[in-house]
Design a protein around this motif. Structure first.
Motif, PDB file in Angstrom:
ATOM      1  N   LEU A   1      -7.143  -3.579   1.414  1.00 47.94           N
ATOM      2  CA  LEU A   1      -5.810  -3.316   0.881  1.00 47.94           C
ATOM      3  C   LEU A   1      -5.354  -4.313  -0.189  1.00 47.94           C
ATOM      4  CD1 LEU A   1      -4.064  -2.359   4.240  1.00 47.94           C
ATOM      5  CD2 LEU A   1      -4.931  -0.827   2.471  1.00 47.94           C
TER       6      LEU A   1
ATOM      7  N   TYR B   1       2.514   1.685  -3.297  1.00 48.97           N
ATOM      8  CA  TYR B   1       1.489   2.206  -4.211  1.00 48.97           C
ATOM      9  C   TYR B   1       1.392   3.728  -4.083  1.00 48.97           C
ATOM     10  CZ  TYR B   1      -3.217   2.999  -6.118  1.00 48.97           C
ATOM     11  OH  TYR B   1      -4.291   3.471  -6.830  1.00 48.97           O
TER      12      TYR B   1
ATOM     13  N   HIS C   1      -4.391  -2.699  -3.689  1.00 47.69           N
ATOM     14  CA  HIS C   1      -3.114  -2.007  -3.864  1.00 47.69           C
ATOM     15  C   HIS C   1      -2.037  -2.962  -4.360  1.00 47.69           C
ATOM     16  CE1 HIS C   1      -5.414   0.418  -1.004  1.00 47.69           C
ATOM     17  NE2 HIS C   1      -4.770   1.460  -1.502  1.00 47.69           N
TER      18      HIS C   1
ATOM     19  N   GLU D   1       2.289   6.493  -6.926  1.00 46.20           N
ATOM     20  CA  GLU D   1       1.268   7.475  -7.325  1.00 46.20           C
ATOM     21  C   GLU D   1       1.803   8.892  -7.211  1.00 46.20           C
ATOM     22  OE1 GLU D   1      -2.356   7.061  -8.265  1.00 46.20           O
ATOM     23  OE2 GLU D   1      -1.176   5.335  -8.946  1.00 46.20           O
TER      24      GLU D   1
ATOM     25  N   GLU E   1       0.855  -1.202   0.000  1.00 51.11           N
ATOM     26  CA  GLU E   1       0.000   0.000   0.000  1.00 51.11           C
ATOM     27  C   GLU E   1       0.890   1.251   0.000  1.00 51.11           C
ATOM     28  OE1 GLU E   1      -1.689   0.821   3.791  1.00 51.11           O
ATOM     29  OE2 GLU E   1      -3.176   2.256   3.038  1.00 51.11           O
TER      30      GLU E   1
END
Lengths: 168, 758
Positions: free
Chosen positions: B666, B633, B669, B637, B630
């Motif tokens: 989660l 990720y 992700h 991003e 996560e």
């Protein structure tokens, strides 16, 4: 808007395997006669312009007539478009047993009483309860059970349901 | 639990797996999938859950007031309300009401199961007929329900047909579900017509109008309520809500949660005694308007319905004490939909009879049994909750079911100990002596101490590796572990690394990215497994974070307390929580993110810590903590270089997320990051791998754990999956997958590790 609501109602009923017939008060008698299997029993419709006077439906049946009837005809005060749900009353006229005991339940509802969702149906119900109403059966499709290993319809209630929408 | 008791329990579970498992599995998984479909496509689901929870919290808070209001309302309608203290009190009242009636028809009600009303009435000479088809099957078979909603879920059509052919000896033997249903309709229809009394439960009781709401798919509850002229409704006091204005969220939620239907066939709200004419089938020629309610003319109706009697029996039976109990109270918010059972991997495989207490079964049953019967009843099956948390999001009123199970487990630990049981006897504590720096009382079993103090064991294991691994792997050691701790010898034990992750990180000289050069600084949480057993995934996590430009720290941090929590050792878990927070607080103050590899530890930080820590502390830790992928990720991003990670180049992977990771939302992700990096990802569709921490190690549950795992094994050995790299996020998932499959599993962060071999 009303057209969209009724169209949604029809497709919800279709998913439930419930047929729908639209008619106006003039065409009601013929439309109903075409739907019902006899013998048929019913309760007064409480809807202006239509009645069970000229159709082969026994109003105020005896228990024997109720027991042997193949069709039960009742009015429905509110119908919910998104779920295909019918709000049946539990009245002294016998709406509850007439809608429940025969194999087929034919519900008669005014087009204007088809509401979009459960929100609207509950808003109406809240007002009606405040005004003294004290019962409602939200019926959606035929009775069903999977308790015998597979889904089967018509266990303790109707096997088939048909809705007649009265256009105003 | 002695070795012999464990063997008996294992045999019982094996037998249920063989006889009832298949039927339960087919139905429970089918309904569970339907629930996912029905809730995912329903935009208002989360808001309605919140609203339903608030209504229940408020109603239970105001319960005495609502009892007073419903009593007034029902009496004003012409009925009676009886508040029963317990089962005996309720049964005595019901017997008086039923009087000299010959027969009674019932619609399904777990509350009447709770008080064993059928036995009581039959002893008083009343013929009792269950009219719900599932309940009737059980009545004919003389069995108890195995599911709150589908009581006969454990029986197949063929078994029901065989039972009915034997019992009713029809001219043509029954075969199809249609034939069985038609027979039931006719047979029970006659009983309904002849019955003197109808008995129902109530899914909801509306205090203001004195109404009851019955939610059913069959029409039997409506018939039982209106056909006979006496109606007895039995409901737990927790079924009260203020008025019809509060009913809507439950109508929208209950069928979705229970069976995946958008609404049940019949949601019936009545304010008995109803105006509906009573049906006297012995007097067939009386029109409805003259039947029973006197003077009605078919249209206007009449309120003068003297022939109808209505009794609402509100059952306490321990509920008032549950209301006073800060931990058990939320059990009373339960609307008995059964979603917790359907979403439970163990339940899906072994069914309610293994899971059952005296009456209730499945996830929330621990709370119910502890509240209305006894802790002993709850103790019988409490072990079957692995704390995987898959039921948490399934519950339409947001009950923290795993927490209730841990609380009851803790109380059992403290209160219940069997002196005749070898492994329950502290004299055998030598096995785990030194491994038990816990806060628990002397009665705690050595096995619980062993698993609950796993962090200490791991420290010792690493310090003495490889000797500890060699010792743990030898036949005699495994025999001792099995004999005294019930650790199944067929299960591979974790292998401790001599050098812990923290030591490795120190030895390499700390972070390769300096804090001065980095936008973000993270503390990689060295959970017990990553630090002592699966150090490789910890090293990969360090390298992945560094590749994404993060300055990393790997300090010594106390274990989260997951291990003692899952043994119901709450005091020990709480001490761990304080220690872990103390170790991390300074880092949070320094704006460092806490990155967690093991999803079950993240779930502790995000969930249970609010029970252990001051609110502010729990909030700060929860807000600062991220699952490792996560976190990656988020970095990607926000502009981190994807090229810094090892590219997938189309590598085909089969990914199994972790239960608690999925509950936290989660899973997506990990899938997104793997796909973005060029991996071809197939995700598992099973509810759980069946391992869930210490559960799969326990001798009596080993086979169940394997059986649950067989679904995942089947999916990951199909033609499309069998050559895929196996990837899983949780330690226990990896252990189970390694046991089930011939190829090894690894954590997704190991795939993304830039130094990973091609």
């Amino acid at each position: 808007m009303a057209t969209e609501t009724v169209a949604t109602f029809e497709s919800s009923l279709d998913e439930l395997g419930v047929g729908m017939t639209r008619t106006d008060p003039e065409g009601f008698d013929d439309a109903l006669a075409a739907i019902i299997d006899e013998p048929a029993v019913g309760v007064p419709l409480r809807i202006d312009g239509v009645s069970l006077d000229d159709v082969p439906v026994t109003v105020d049946p005896t228990t024997a007539q109720l027991e042997s009837a193949r069709t039960g005809v009742t009015p429905v005060g509110t119908a919910v478009a998104t779920y295909g749900t019918l709000a049946i009353e539990s009245s002294a006229a016998g709406d509850e047993p007439v809608s429940l005991f025969p194999e087929c339940h034919v519900a008669v509802v005014r087009e204007v009483d088809v509401v979009w969702g459960l929100d609207e149906a509950f808003a109406r119900l809240d007002e009606e309860f405040d005004a003294g109403r004290d019962s409602v059966v939200f019926a959606t499709g035929a009775s069903a059970t999977a308790d015998m290993g597979e889904m089967v319809e018509g266990v303790h209630g109707p096997t088939a349901v048909h809705v007649v929408v009265i256009e105003s | 639990m002695s070795a012999e008791t464990r063997r008996e329990k294992a045999a019982q579970i094996r037998q249920l797996l063989d006889t009832e498992g298949e039927n339960v599995h087919a139905d429970a998984t089918h309904i569970n999938e339907a629930r996912y479909d029905a809730t995912e496509s329903f935009g208002e689901y989360e808001d309605l859950r919140t609203e339903a929870r608030e209504i229940k919290e408020d109603a239970i808070e105001r319960l005495p007031e609502l009892i007073g209001r419903v009593t007034d309302a029902v009496e004003a309608n012409g009925g009676q309300v009886y508040l029963a203290d317990d089962a005996a009190d309720a049964n005595q009242y019901i017997e008086e009401v039923v009087g000299d009636a010959d027969s009674l028809v019932k619609s399904k009600s777990m509350t009447t199961e709770e008080i064993d009303v059928n036995d009581s009435l039959e002893a008083a000479g009343v013929d009792v007929h269950e009219t719900d088809l599932g309940e009737w099957v059980l009545q004919v078979a003389d069995e108890s329900p195995s599911h709150i909603v589908g009581p006969a879920m454990h029986k197949s059509r063929e078994e029901i047909a065989a039972l009915f052919n034997e019992r009713f000896d029809p001219d043509e033997p029954f075969e199809t579900a249609e034939e069985l249903t038609a027979f039931a309709r006719d047979w029970l229809g006659e009983r309904i017509q002849d019955a003197d009394v109808g008995m129902t439960g109530a899914n909801f009781v509306l205090a203001e109008s004195g109404s009851i709401t019955l939610v059913t798919n069959e029409g039997n509850a409506r018939k039982c309520a209106v056909a006979p002229d006496t109606h007895v409704a039995v409901a737990g006091v927790e079924k009260l809500i203020p008025s019809i204005r509060e009913l809507q969220p439950f109508v929208e939620l209950i069928a979705r949660a229970a069976t995946g239907q958008s609404i049940a066939q019949y949601v019936t709200t009545l304010s008995p005694p109803v105006e509906t004419p009573t049906l006297d089938f012995d007097d067939p020629d009386t029109p409805l308007s003259e039947a029973g309610i006197g003077g009605g003319n078919g249209g206007g109706g009449s309120d003068d319905n003297d022939d109808r009697e209505f009794h609402l029996v509100l059952l306490d039976n321990g509920r008032s004490a549950m209301r006073e109990d800060d931990q058990l109270r939320e059990t009373l918010y339960c609307i008995r939909c059964g979603a917790c059972a359907n979403s439970c991997a163990n339940f899906q495989h072994v069914g309610g009879h293994a899971f059952g207490g005296e009456t209730y079964t499945g996830g929330i049953a621990t709370g119910w049994e502890a509240g209305v019967h006894s802790q002993d009843s709850a103790a019988e099956f409490n072990d079957l909750c692995t704390g995987c948390s898959r039921c948490v999001n399934a519950c339409p009123v947001k009950i923290d079911i795993p927490w209730i199970n841990e609380v009851v487990r803790d109380r059992i630990n403290r209160g219940v100990g069997d002196a005749s049981d070898a492994s329950d006897t502290p004299e055998f504590d030598f096995l785990v002596e030194g491994l038990t720096p816990d806060e628990e009382p002397g009665g705690l079993t050595p096995r619980k101490r062993f698993f609950g103090n796993f962090s200490t064991l791991a420290k010792l294991g690493s310090a003495t590796a490889p000797v500890s691994n060699w010792l743990a792997g030898t036949g005699p050691s495994r025999a001792v572990l099995e004999r005294f701790l019930g650790i199944d010898r067929r299960r591979d034990l974790p292998k401790f690394e001599r050098e812990t992750l923290v030591e490795w990180f120190d030895a390499r000289g700390g972070s390769r990215v300096s804090a001065a050069d980095a936008d973000r600084e993270a503390v990689l949480y060295p959970d017990v497994y990553t630090n002592h057993v699966h150090t490789e995934r910890g090293k990969a996590a360090v390298r992945v974070l560094e590749a994404l430009g993060v300055a990393v720290r790997v300090p010594e941090v106390a274990s989260s307390g997951r291990a003692p929590l899952s043994q119901g050792m709450l005091a020990t878990a709480e001490r761990h929580a304080h220690d872990a927070y103390a170790d991390l607080a300074e880092h949070i103050d320094a704006d460092r993110d806490v990155v967690v590899i093991e999803p079950s530890d993240l779930a502790m930080f995000a969930g249970e810590y609010e029970k252990f820590l001051p609110e502010k502390s729990a909030e700060r830790l929860a807000e600062s903590s991220y699952e490792v992928i996560e976190y990656a990720y988020g970095l990607l991003e926000n502009g981190a270089e994807r090229a810094a990670l090892r590219p997938g180049d189309g590598e085909r992977v089969a990914y199994h997320s972790h239960c608690q990771q999925r509950t936290l939302g989660l899973e997506a992700h990990s899938v997104a990051v793997l796909e973005d990096c060029g991996y071809d990802v197939l995700t598992s569709e099973t509810e759980c791998c069946g391992m869930a921490g210490s559960f799969g190690y326990k001798q009596e549950y080993y086979e169940l754990s394997r059986d649950v795992g067989s679904d995942l094994e089947a999916q990951f050995t199909t033609d499309d999956a069998r050559d895929r790299t196996v990837v899983a996020s949780g330690t226990s998932c990896c252990e189970q997958l390694d046991a089930l499959l011939e190829r090894p599993s690894r954590h997704p962060v190991q795939l993304l590790d830039p130094t990973r071999d091609r």
